[in-house]
Design a protein around this motif. Structure first.
Motif, PDB file in Angstrom:
ATOM      1  N   GLY A 107     -11.176   2.460  33.753  1.00  0.00           N
ATOM      2  CA  GLY A 107     -10.901   1.046  33.986  1.00  0.00           C
ATOM      3  C   GLY A 107     -11.417   0.571  35.327  1.00  0.00           C
ATOM      4  N   ILE A 108     -11.294   1.436  36.343  1.00  0.00           N
ATOM      5  CA  ILE A 108     -11.783   1.079  37.682  1.00  0.00           C
ATOM      6  C   ILE A 108     -13.306   1.030  37.698  1.00  0.00           C
ATOM      7  CG2 ILE A 108     -11.922   1.847  40.080  1.00  0.00           C
ATOM      8  CD1 ILE A 108      -9.096   3.003  39.719  1.00  0.00           C
ATOM      9  N   ASP A 109     -13.933   2.088  37.161  1.00  0.00           N
ATOM     10  CA  ASP A 109     -15.398   2.153  37.178  1.00  0.00           C
ATOM     11  C   ASP A 109     -16.028   1.023  36.369  1.00  0.00           C
ATOM     12  OD1 ASP A 109     -15.259   4.398  38.740  1.00  0.00           O
ATOM     13  OD2 ASP A 109     -15.523   5.815  37.090  1.00  0.00           O
ATOM     14  N   GLY A 110     -15.394   0.665  35.253  1.00  0.00           N
ATOM     15  CA  GLY A 110     -15.983  -0.355  34.389  1.00  0.00           C
ATOM     16  C   GLY A 110     -15.319  -1.713  34.494  1.00  0.00           C
ATOM     17  N   HIS A 111     -14.661  -1.977  35.631  1.00  0.00           N
ATOM     18  CA  HIS A 111     -13.883  -3.211  35.754  1.00  0.00           C
ATOM     19  C   HIS A 111     -14.742  -4.462  35.540  1.00  0.00           C
ATOM     20  CE1 HIS A 111     -10.771  -5.962  37.058  1.00  0.00           C
ATOM     21  NE2 HIS A 111     -11.597  -6.469  37.948  1.00  0.00           N
ATOM     22  N   ALA A 112     -15.905  -4.475  36.176  1.00  0.00           N
ATOM     23  CA  ALA A 112     -16.762  -5.660  36.058  1.00  0.00           C
ATOM     24  C   ALA A 112     -17.163  -5.913  34.605  1.00  0.00           C
ATOM     25  CB  ALA A 112     -17.997  -5.501  36.939  1.00  0.00           C
ATOM     26  N   ASP A 113     -17.538  -4.842  33.902  1.00  0.00           N
ATOM     27  CA  ASP A 113     -17.929  -4.990  32.499  1.00  0.00           C
ATOM     28  C   ASP A 113     -16.738  -5.411  31.639  1.00  0.00           C
ATOM     29  OD1 ASP A 113     -20.533  -4.282  33.053  1.00  0.00           O
ATOM     30  OD2 ASP A 113     -20.198  -2.154  32.646  1.00  0.00           O
ATOM     31  N   LEU A 114     -15.561  -4.865  31.935  1.00  0.00           N
ATOM     32  CA  LEU A 114     -14.370  -5.224  31.156  1.00  0.00           C
ATOM     33  C   LEU A 114     -14.035  -6.701  31.319  1.00  0.00           C
ATOM     34  CD1 LEU A 114     -12.124  -2.104  31.897  1.00  0.00           C
ATOM     35  CD2 LEU A 114     -13.245  -2.670  29.740  1.00  0.00           C
ATOM     36  N   VAL A 115     -14.168  -7.197  32.555  1.00  0.00           N
ATOM     37  CA  VAL A 115     -13.899  -8.619  32.801  1.00  0.00           C
ATOM     38  C   VAL A 115     -14.933  -9.477  32.091  1.00  0.00           C
ATOM     39  CG1 VAL A 115     -13.817 -10.403  34.578  1.00  0.00           C
ATOM     40  CG2 VAL A 115     -12.716  -8.195  34.984  1.00  0.00           C
ATOM     41  N   VAL A 144     -10.251  -6.633  29.252  1.00  0.00           N
ATOM     42  CA  VAL A 144      -9.271  -6.140  30.223  1.00  0.00           C
ATOM     43  C   VAL A 144      -7.947  -5.794  29.541  1.00  0.00           C
ATOM     44  CG1 VAL A 144      -7.917  -6.736  32.270  1.00  0.00           C
ATOM     45  CG2 VAL A 144     -10.342  -7.358  32.134  1.00  0.00           C
ATOM     46  N   ASP A 145      -7.513  -6.655  28.615  1.00  0.00           N
ATOM     47  CA  ASP A 145      -6.233  -6.410  27.941  1.00  0.00           C
ATOM     48  C   ASP A 145      -6.268  -5.105  27.147  1.00  0.00           C
ATOM     49  OD1 ASP A 145      -5.164  -8.706  28.978  1.00  0.00           O
ATOM     50  OD2 ASP A 145      -5.613  -9.937  27.200  1.00  0.00           O
ATOM     51  N   GLY A 146      -7.383  -4.830  26.516  1.00  0.00           N
ATOM     52  CA  GLY A 146      -7.507  -3.586  25.764  1.00  0.00           C
ATOM     53  C   GLY A 146      -7.439  -2.368  26.668  1.00  0.00           C
ATOM     54  N   ALA A 147      -8.108  -2.466  27.825  1.00  0.00           N
ATOM     55  CA  ALA A 147      -8.065  -1.358  28.785  1.00  0.00           C
ATOM     56  C   ALA A 147      -6.662  -1.174  29.341  1.00  0.00           C
ATOM     57  CB  ALA A 147      -9.057  -1.617  29.921  1.00  0.00           C
ATOM     58  N   HIS A 201      -3.924  -1.931  27.811  1.00  0.00           N
ATOM     59  CA  HIS A 201      -3.122  -1.348  26.743  1.00  0.00           C
ATOM     60  C   HIS A 201      -3.337   0.163  26.674  1.00  0.00           C
ATOM     61  CE1 HIS A 201      -1.122  -0.866  22.884  1.00  0.00           C
ATOM     62  NE2 HIS A 201      -2.205  -0.261  22.415  1.00  0.00           N
ATOM     63  N   SER A 202      -4.566   0.617  26.871  1.00  0.00           N
ATOM     64  CA  SER A 202      -4.847   2.052  26.857  1.00  0.00           C
ATOM     65  C   SER A 202      -4.115   2.771  27.983  1.00  0.00           C
ATOM     66  CB  SER A 202      -6.357   2.296  26.983  1.00  0.00           C
ATOM     67  OG  SER A 202      -7.051   1.743  25.884  1.00  0.00           O
ATOM     68  N   VAL A 203      -4.102   2.135  29.159  1.00  0.00           N
ATOM     69  CA  VAL A 203      -3.389   2.731  30.289  1.00  0.00           C
ATOM     70  C   VAL A 203      -1.889   2.766  30.018  1.00  0.00           C
ATOM     71  CG1 VAL A 203      -2.810   2.467  32.732  1.00  0.00           C
ATOM     72  CG2 VAL A 203      -5.170   2.112  31.956  1.00  0.00           C
ATOM     73  N   ASP A 204      -1.343   1.667  29.498  1.00  0.00           N
ATOM     74  CA  ASP A 204       0.094   1.618  29.196  1.00  0.00           C
ATOM     75  C   ASP A 204       0.473   2.691  28.169  1.00  0.00           C
ATOM     76  OD1 ASP A 204       0.398  -0.466  30.929  1.00  0.00           O
ATOM     77  OD2 ASP A 204       0.337  -2.029  29.380  1.00  0.00           O
ATOM     78  N   LYS A 205      -0.370   2.866  27.166  1.00  0.00           N
ATOM     79  CA  LYS A 205      -0.109   3.882  26.152  1.00  0.00           C
ATOM     80  C   LYS A 205      -0.135   5.285  26.768  1.00  0.00           C
ATOM     81  CE  LYS A 205      -1.815   5.598  21.690  1.00  0.00           C
ATOM     82  NZ  LYS A 205      -2.871   5.441  20.653  1.00  0.00           N
TER      83      LYS A 205
END
Length: 550
Positions: free
Chosen positions: A201-209, A214-217, A219-223
């Motif tokens: 999530g940190i490495d790909g933050h720009a692409d996720l935004v 971002v919400d999907g990422a 959710h993965s962290v929360d899981k």
């Protein structure tokens, strides 16, 4: 546990000292309890029917108390100090394996998994000696000592004490280990998955935004967090049962000892003070069971972590030194002869590439991103081997040379050259550990950073922070350049050295760079505009081959 025990051998002195002090602590505790029971019971009986010498037992109580305090402190000091050294040894061993593995990506692990193995998995192993190995060894030696004592004063209690002690310190921990292997492995696996999710999530933050993911990422962290919590709760329940088992085993053994000892007391074959002393000594030896049972609850996770670390240590790199290496010629042409290289099965990067570079020549290689410029430099450094053709220095194939000798002959300034946490001096001395201040300042002068360093209140001893956070991008790049220039390597490879710099800083840096590398063989891979006359030739890398630019 092959990894741990191989490391224990190198720290045997410190571990044996900790084990000796642990046994001394247990012996002093058992003696203290036994003498105290004998002393108090004897003193109580003396008030009514007999006389009792108070001075000898009271001195023994004080002596054993002092010995127990000193030995416990020494055991903690030596045990923890040696444990920290072992953890350092583990990290050094892992890094020594990662250095050849990471450039190849041969380990097929993501960055987060590497981080998990270097941090969480190693930290899981930190108390293995203090919580498992030393307590078990101490328990065995303690059982032998207690057996000798009981054989002398109350032999009838010897079988029940050994059975109770064995059940509490060996059988129950073994059952806990067997029951916790799955949850321990799950704890390690889920913790690694969490770190992977966070780092991705940190490495790909720009692409996720940009992609609205971002919400999907998140959710993965929360899981992953929920799974870690669930696994650790299971492990904690097993660890929590440890003290309960110790109390249960101690109490049951004490009752059994008393049950066997009372008839012996009635027969007059043992005195009341001695029986009480023996009973308290038996209870005191169970002190060692607590760490064993707590360690048993963590052993499943430690075993899984050790397995993950060991698999990394055992991984064989694709690039190995020859059995009979040839020395690197001190001078000679660098030649690429029909070099071909392919990533995977279909991604052909270089096809029949030819290049000859004479000593002292300076060339630039330009091309689009992904054209293979960094790959070409990596092949020369032998971070990977060519698929076809060969690369020679002075007519000798680099595959016939030791990697360490080759890397000493060739210096590299990459686009992501790091500034390490530490001082300016620490960062520079990576290239030359023996360099004095004058040599360091000379390198900084060439990199046009000396004035800035001298303006700092602590000069070369200025702390840079993590990743050089106290430096600007241009200053960080110049510090990396100074470090590269400290290397005596006659060949320098510069891979996008101006990446991340603005245009004016880029032009200034490139002009300085080319000026201070005069006299060395130079290969510059860059997107930047090359000042006219700065290099001898400019090549364009396209479709896996080099073409000379006008």
């Amino acid at each position: 546990m092959r990894l741990l025990f191989s490391l224990y051998g190198t720290r045997a002195g410190g571990l044996l000292l900790a084990l000796l002090l642990s046994c001394m602590t247990l012996a002093a505790g058992v003696a203290l309890f036994g003498v105290s029971g004998w002393f108090l019971t004897g003193a109580a009986l003396a008030t009514s029917a007999m006389t009792f010498n108070l001075f000898g037992p009271s001195a023994m109580v004080r002596g054993f108390s002092f010995l127990r305090i000193v030995s416990r402190y020494g055991e903690r000091l030596s045990g923890h100090a040696t444990t920290f050294k072992i953890l350092s040894d583990i990290r050094v061993r892992i890094f020594s394996r990662l250095i050849p593995l990471v450039p190849l990506k041969a380990a097929a692990h993501r960055t987060g998994d590497f981080v998990a193995r270097l941090t969480a998995d190693v930290e899981t192993l930190d108390m293995m000696f203090l919580q498992v190995v030393a307590p078990i060894a101490t328990a065995i030696l303690g059982a032998l000592g207690l057996s000798l004592l009981l054989w002398l004063v109350l032999p009838e209690a010897l079988p029940v004490v050994l059975i109770g002690f064995g059940l509490t310190t060996l059988l129950l921990p073994g059952l806990i280990v067997l029951a916790g292997r799955r949850s321990g492995a799950e704890t390690v696996r889920t913790a690694a998955d969490l770190r992977i999710a966070v780092l991705d999530g940190i490495d790909g933050h720009a692409d996720l935004v940009t992609l609205g993911a971002v919400d999907g990422a998140r959710h993965s962290v929360d899981k992953a967090v929920a799974l870690v919590r669930k696994a650790r709760l299971r492990q904690s329940w097993r660890i929590a049962f440890g003290p309960a088992f110790v109390v249960l085993g101690t109490g049951a053994t004490a009752i059994a000892t008393l049950f066997v000892g009372l008839p012996v007391l009635e027969q007059g074959r043992v005195s009341g003070p001695v029986l009480v002393g023996a009973l308290l000594a038996v209870m005191a030896v169970f002190e060692v069971a607590g760490p064993i049972l707590r360690g048993a609850g963590k052993l499943g996770a430690a075993s899984a972590a050790a397995g993950r670390v060991q698999s990394l240590v055992d991984m064989r790199p694709a690039i190995v030194d020859p059995a009979k290496p040839v020395r690197v010629p001190p001078a000679g042409n660098i030649t690429f002869e029909k070099v071909g290289f392919t990533y995977g099965r279909d991604a052909s990067i270089l096809t029949g590439l030819d290049l000859t570079l004479h000593p002292g020549e300076r060339i630039a290689i330009i091309g689009e991103s992904g054209s293979g410029k960094s790959t070409l430099l990596g092949l020369l450094l032998r971070l990977v081997d060519v698929d076809t053709g060969r690369i020679c220095i002075g007519g000798v194939d680099i595959r016939a040379m030791r990697q360490a000798d080759l890397h000493a002959h060739i210096g590299l300034l990459s686009q992501d050259a790091p500034v390490f946490i530490g001082t300016i001096r620490d960062n520079l001395r990576i290239a030359d550990p023996a360099a004095d201040d004058a040599t360091l300042h000379a390198a900084l002068v060439k990199a046009r950073l000396d004035g800035f360093v001298r303006s700092l209140s602590q000069g070369l001893d200025t702390w840079l922070g993590e990743s050089g956070e106290t430096l600007s991008a241009g200053q960080a790049r110049r510090l990396c350049l100074a470090r590269t220039l400290l290397s005596p390597a006659p060949v320098l490879l510069l891979d996008e050295p101006t990446a991340g710099l603005d245009r004016p800083t880029e032009a200034e840096f490139l002009a300085d760079l080319l000026a201070v590398t005069t006299g060395r063989t130079l290969i510059l891979a860059t997107h930047a505009a090359i000042p006219h006359g700065a290099v001898d030739r400019v090549y364009r890398l396209e479709d896996g081959a080099l073409t000379l630019e006008d």
